[in-house]
Design a protein around this motif. Structure first.
Motif, PDB file in Angstrom:
ATOM      1  N   ALA A  87       0.817  -1.221   0.000  1.00  0.00           N
ATOM      2  CA  ALA A  87       0.000   0.000   0.000  1.00  0.00           C
ATOM      3  C   ALA A  87       0.849   1.268   0.000  1.00  0.00           C
ATOM      4  CB  ALA A  87      -0.956  -0.014   1.204  1.00  0.00           C
ATOM      5  N   LEU A  88       1.938   1.253  -0.779  1.00  0.00           N
ATOM      6  CA  LEU A  88       2.761   2.462  -0.933  1.00  0.00           C
ATOM      7  C   LEU A  88       2.111   3.408  -1.937  1.00  0.00           C
ATOM      8  CD1 LEU A  88       6.323   0.842  -1.165  1.00  0.00           C
ATOM      9  CD2 LEU A  88       5.192   1.756   0.869  1.00  0.00           C
ATOM     10  N   PHE A  89       2.386   4.704  -1.783  1.00  0.00           N
ATOM     11  CA  PHE A  89       1.878   5.696  -2.744  1.00  0.00           C
ATOM     12  C   PHE A  89       2.823   5.724  -3.945  1.00  0.00           C
ATOM     13  CE2 PHE A  89       0.500   7.356   1.453  1.00  0.00           C
ATOM     14  CZ  PHE A  89      -0.865   7.206   1.270  1.00  0.00           C
ATOM     15  N   PRO A  90       2.352   5.312  -5.143  1.00  0.00           N
ATOM     16  CA  PRO A  90       3.267   5.172  -6.283  1.00  0.00           C
ATOM     17  C   PRO A  90       3.875   6.488  -6.768  1.00  0.00           C
ATOM     18  CG  PRO A  90       0.981   4.837  -6.969  1.00  0.00           C
ATOM     19  CD  PRO A  90       0.977   4.915  -5.477  1.00  0.00           C
ATOM     20  N   HIS A  91       3.175   7.619  -6.540  1.00  0.00           N
ATOM     21  CA  HIS A  91       3.663   8.912  -7.038  1.00  0.00           C
ATOM     22  C   HIS A  91       4.638   9.582  -6.073  1.00  0.00           C
ATOM     23  CE1 HIS A  91       0.272   9.714  -4.412  1.00  0.00           C
ATOM     24  NE2 HIS A  91       0.701  10.966  -4.265  1.00  0.00           N
ATOM     25  N   MET A  92       4.788   9.006  -4.871  1.00  0.00           N
ATOM     26  CA  MET A  92       5.664   9.609  -3.859  1.00  0.00           C
ATOM     27  C   MET A  92       7.014   8.906  -3.818  1.00  0.00           C
ATOM     28  SD  MET A  92       3.382  10.270  -0.460  1.00  0.00           S
ATOM     29  CE  MET A  92       1.904  11.273  -0.452  1.00  0.00           C
ATOM     30  N   THR A  93       8.035   9.657  -3.438  1.00  0.00           N
ATOM     31  CA  THR A  93       9.364   9.067  -3.246  1.00  0.00           C
ATOM     32  C   THR A  93       9.354   8.205  -1.982  1.00  0.00           C
ATOM     33  OG1 THR A  93      10.108  10.913  -1.877  1.00  0.00           O
ATOM     34  CG2 THR A  93      10.499  11.072  -4.289  1.00  0.00           C
ATOM     35  N   VAL A  94      10.431   7.439  -1.808  1.00  0.00           N
ATOM     36  CA  VAL A  94      10.591   6.630  -0.598  1.00  0.00           C
ATOM     37  C   VAL A  94      10.507   7.533   0.641  1.00  0.00           C
ATOM     38  CG1 VAL A  94      12.282   5.303   0.746  1.00  0.00           C
ATOM     39  CG2 VAL A  94      11.879   4.735  -1.660  1.00  0.00           C
ATOM     40  N   PHE A  95      11.213   8.654   0.593  1.00  0.00           N
ATOM     41  CA  PHE A  95      11.225   9.578   1.744  1.00  0.00           C
ATOM     42  C   PHE A  95       9.809  10.022   2.077  1.00  0.00           C
ATOM     43  CE2 PHE A  95      11.349  13.547   3.975  1.00  0.00           C
ATOM     44  CZ  PHE A  95      12.423  13.434   4.845  1.00  0.00           C
ATOM     45  N   LYS A  96       9.057  10.466   1.063  1.00  0.00           N
ATOM     46  CA  LYS A  96       7.714  10.996   1.304  1.00  0.00           C
ATOM     47  C   LYS A  96       6.746   9.903   1.759  1.00  0.00           C
ATOM     48  CE  LYS A  96       7.862  15.177  -1.478  1.00  0.00           C
ATOM     49  NZ  LYS A  96       7.381  15.865  -2.706  1.00  0.00           N
ATOM     50  N   ASN A  97       6.933   8.674   1.244  1.00  0.00           N
ATOM     51  CA  ASN A  97       6.105   7.551   1.704  1.00  0.00           C
ATOM     52  C   ASN A  97       6.307   7.314   3.199  1.00  0.00           C
ATOM     53  OD1 ASN A  97       4.334   5.639  -0.003  1.00  0.00           O
ATOM     54  ND2 ASN A  97       5.968   6.189  -1.439  1.00  0.00           N
ATOM     55  N   VAL A  98       7.576   7.270   3.615  1.00  0.00           N
ATOM     56  CA  VAL A  98       7.878   7.007   5.029  1.00  0.00           C
ATOM     57  C   VAL A  98       7.419   8.174   5.909  1.00  0.00           C
ATOM     58  CG1 VAL A  98       9.728   6.551   6.700  1.00  0.00           C
ATOM     59  CG2 VAL A  98       9.804   5.481   4.444  1.00  0.00           C
ATOM     60  N   ALA A  99       7.541   9.384   5.375  1.00  0.00           N
ATOM     61  CA  ALA A  99       7.209  10.593   6.158  1.00  0.00           C
ATOM     62  C   ALA A  99       5.711  10.878   6.217  1.00  0.00           C
ATOM     63  CB  ALA A  99       7.929  11.795   5.553  1.00  0.00           C
ATOM     64  N   TYR A 100       4.913  10.152   5.439  1.00  0.00           N
ATOM     65  CA  TYR A 100       3.507  10.513   5.239  1.00  0.00           C
ATOM     66  C   TYR A 100       2.739  10.694   6.557  1.00  0.00           C
ATOM     67  CZ  TYR A 100      -1.305  10.383   3.635  1.00  0.00           C
ATOM     68  OH  TYR A 100      -2.620  10.693   3.407  1.00  0.00           O
ATOM     69  N   GLY A 101       2.839   9.709   7.450  1.00  0.00           N
ATOM     70  CA  GLY A 101       2.089   9.787   8.711  1.00  0.00           C
ATOM     71  C   GLY A 101       2.517  10.970   9.560  1.00  0.00           C
ATOM     72  N   LEU A 102       3.815  11.256   9.571  1.00  0.00           N
ATOM     73  CA  LEU A 102       4.328  12.385  10.355  1.00  0.00           C
ATOM     74  C   LEU A 102       3.870  13.711   9.759  1.00  0.00           C
ATOM     75  CD1 LEU A 102       8.004  11.129  10.946  1.00  0.00           C
ATOM     76  CD2 LEU A 102       6.009  10.815  12.422  1.00  0.00           C
ATOM     77  N   THR A 103       3.809  13.757   8.418  1.00  0.00           N
ATOM     78  CA  THR A 103       3.354  14.980   7.739  1.00  0.00           C
ATOM     79  C   THR A 103       1.897  15.260   8.089  1.00  0.00           C
ATOM     80  OG1 THR A 103       4.845  14.421   5.913  1.00  0.00           O
ATOM     81  CG2 THR A 103       3.209  16.130   5.493  1.00  0.00           C
ATOM     82  N   ILE A 104       1.070  14.205   8.076  1.00  0.00           N
ATOM     83  CA  ILE A 104      -0.352  14.354   8.417  1.00  0.00           C
ATOM     84  C   ILE A 104      -0.509  14.873   9.846  1.00  0.00           C
ATOM     85  CG2 ILE A 104      -2.505  13.066   8.832  1.00  0.00           C
ATOM     86  CD1 ILE A 104      -1.904  13.427   5.872  1.00  0.00           C
ATOM     87  N   LYS A 105       0.386  14.404  10.745  1.00  0.00           N
ATOM     88  CA  LYS A 105       0.325  14.827  12.155  1.00  0.00           C
ATOM     89  C   LYS A 105       0.972  16.197  12.384  1.00  0.00           C
ATOM     90  CE  LYS A 105       0.416  10.117  14.039  1.00  0.00           C
ATOM     91  NZ  LYS A 105       1.260   9.107  14.690  1.00  0.00           N
ATOM     92  N   LYS A 106       1.465  16.805  11.276  1.00  0.00           N
ATOM     93  CA  LYS A 106       2.100  18.137  11.336  1.00  0.00           C
ATOM     94  C   LYS A 106       3.314  18.171  12.281  1.00  0.00           C
ATOM     95  CE  LYS A 106      -1.813  20.953   9.870  1.00  0.00           C
ATOM     96  NZ  LYS A 106      -2.614  19.888   9.280  1.00  0.00           N
TER      97      LYS A 106
END
Length: 361
Positions: A87-106
Motif C-alpha cells: 500500500a505504498l503511494f506510487p507517485h511519492m518518493t521513498v522519503f515521502k512515503n515514510v514521512a507521510y504519517g508524520l506529515t499528516i500529524k504536522k
C-alpha cells in the motif's frame, strides 16, 4: 507475563449467520512477537483487523494498554498495520512515503527528516530516499512499508502476511531481518501468516487458529513437539496421525489399537477404552523386517520422495493409509514393494485427546 499491552476478552466477529471468530480470549505481552497462524478462513486476519480498527467486533472487548478501543478510530489506537500489498503511494518518493504519517500529524520538518533518516538506516535503505516505488524490488518495497509504519513509533505493529508476495529466498532473509528489527526496537509485533515454518522461525509465541478458535497458544518448540489437538499436529510440520482406542496402560505407555494396527505411545490421564489420536513425525519413524515389541503395523514400501537434504519413504499400511518416514539419505535396506513393519520409540510419539467437537461429530 507482565501487564499485557493488548487483551481480547470474549471477542467475536459475525458476518450474518457466519461466526468467524468465536469467544476469543488472548493476552499479548509488551515487546512480544506473537503470530496468529492458520489456514485461509480461520479468522486470523479478521482478528488482526479488529485490533487495527478496520473491522468492528460483534461482541467482547479489545484493550490496548488497559484501555478499551472499540470506539476509537484506527488512527487513534497507537497501532500501525503493514499489509501484504505494501500500500505504498506510487507517485511519492521513498522519503515521502515514510514521512507521510508524520506529515499528516504536522510534525516539524526537522523532526521528520531526523526520524525518517533513522528509519531508513534501520531498514538498510539509505540512499534510496528519492526513488519511487516502481524503482524498488519487492523486498525493498516491504522495507519501506515497515519503515513507514515504525516511524510513527507505535506501541504495537500489526503485520498481515507481509512477506507473502516475496520469493522463497528473499522471504527467509526478511524473516530474520524482521525478527532482528523487532528485538532491537522492543515493539510488540502481531503477525498473521498461514506459513508454519515462518511462524516457527520468528515467533515468541504462536496462536494456532482453526475455524475461528485458538486451538493452541504456546512457544514454537511446544507447538511442534507437543501439539494439543489433531488439527495442530497435522498443520504444524508433517505428522503421521492415527485414530484409535486405548487397549492397555502400563505406567506412562499406552497400547493403542487403530485400523492400521497396534502401536505404543506415552501419555498421561487416558483410560482404557478411550478414543484418541497418535501423532508421529516422519523423522522419528523406523521400519524393520519383523514387528517390534508392542507394535503390529505392517506396511508396503510405496516410493521414495527426494526433497534436497531429506529423502522421504512412503508406505501403504493395511488399512490403505499412507505414512512417511524420512532420512538424510535413502534407506537402501528397503526397496519399492517390500513388506515391512513400522515402529518408533513411544516417547517420540504424541498422545492427543479427542476434542469435544470430534466426540459430538
Amino acid at each position: 507475563m507482565d501487564k499485557p499491552i493488548i487483551s481480547l476478552e470474549g471477542v467475536e466477529k459475525r458476518y450474518g449467520s457466519n461466526l468467524v471468530v468465536k469467544k476469543m480470549n488472548l493476552e499479548i505481552g509488551e515487546g512480544e512477537f506473537l503470530t496468529l497462524l492458520g489456514p485461509s478462513g480461520c479468522g486470523k486476519t479478521t482478528t488482526l483487523r479488529m485490533i487495527a480498527g478496520f473491522e468492528e467486533a460483534s461482541a467482547g472487548v479489545i484493550r490496548v494498554e488497559g484501555e478499551s478501543i472499540e470506539n476509537k478510530e484506527p488512527f487513534q489506537r497507537n497501532v500501525n498495520t503493514v499489509f501484504q500489498n505494501y500500500a505504498l503511494f506510487p507517485h511519492m518518493t521513498v522519503f515521502k512515503n515514510v514521512a507521510y504519517g508524520l506529515t499528516i500529524k504536522k510534525v516539524p520538518k526537522a523532526e521528520i527528516e531526523k526520524r525518517v533518516g533513522e528509519m531508513l538506516r534501520m531498514v538498510q535503505l539509505e540512499g534510496y530516499e528519492k526513488r519511487k516505488p516502481d524503482e524498488l524490488s519487492g523486498g525493498q518495497k516491504q522495507r519501506v512499508a515497515i519503515a513507514r509504519a515504525l516511524v510513527n513509533q507505535p506501541r504495537v505493529l500489526l503485520l498481515d502476511e507481509p512477506l507473502g508476495a516475496l520469493d522463497l529466498k528473499l522471504r527467509k532473509q526478511m524473516q530474520i531481518e524482521l525478527k532482528r528489527l523487532q528485538k532491537k526496537l522492543g515493539i510488540t509485533f502481531i503477525y498473521v501468516t498461514h506459513d508454519q515454518e515462518e511462524a516457527l522461525t520468528m515467533s515468541d509465541r504462536i496462536a494456532v487458529m482453526h475455524e475461528g478458535v485458538i486451538e493452541q497458544l504456546d512457544v514454537p518448540a511446544e507447538i511442534y513437539d507437543h501439539p494439543k489437538t489433531k488439527f495442530v499436529a497435522g498443520f504444524i510440520g508433517e505428522s503421521n496421525i492415527f485414530d484409535g482406542k486405548v487397549r492397555e496402560i502400563d505406567g506412562e505407555v499406552l497400547t493403542v489399537q487403530t485400523e492400521a494396527g497396534r502401536m505404543r505411545v506415552c501419555g498421561e490421564g487416558f483410560a482404557v477404552g478411550e478414543e484418541m489420536h497418535v501423532a508421529i513425525r516422519p523423522e522419528y519413524m523406523m521400519v524393520s523386517r519383523e514387528s517390534a515389541e508392542g507394535f503390529d503395523l505392517p506396511g508396503t514400501v510405496k516410493d521414495f520422495i527426494y526433497q534436497g537434504t531429506v529423502v522421504k519413504t512412503a508406505l501403504d499400511l493395511k488399512n490403505g493409509q499412507e505414512v512417511k518416514y524420512s532420512r538424510f539419505e535413502q534407506d537402501h535396506s528397503v526397496s519399492e514393494g517390500d513388506r515391512v513393519y513400522v515402529f518408533w520409540n513411544p516417547e517420540k510419539a504424541v498422545a492427543i485427546r479427542k476434542s469435544g467437537q470430534e466426540a459430538m461429530g
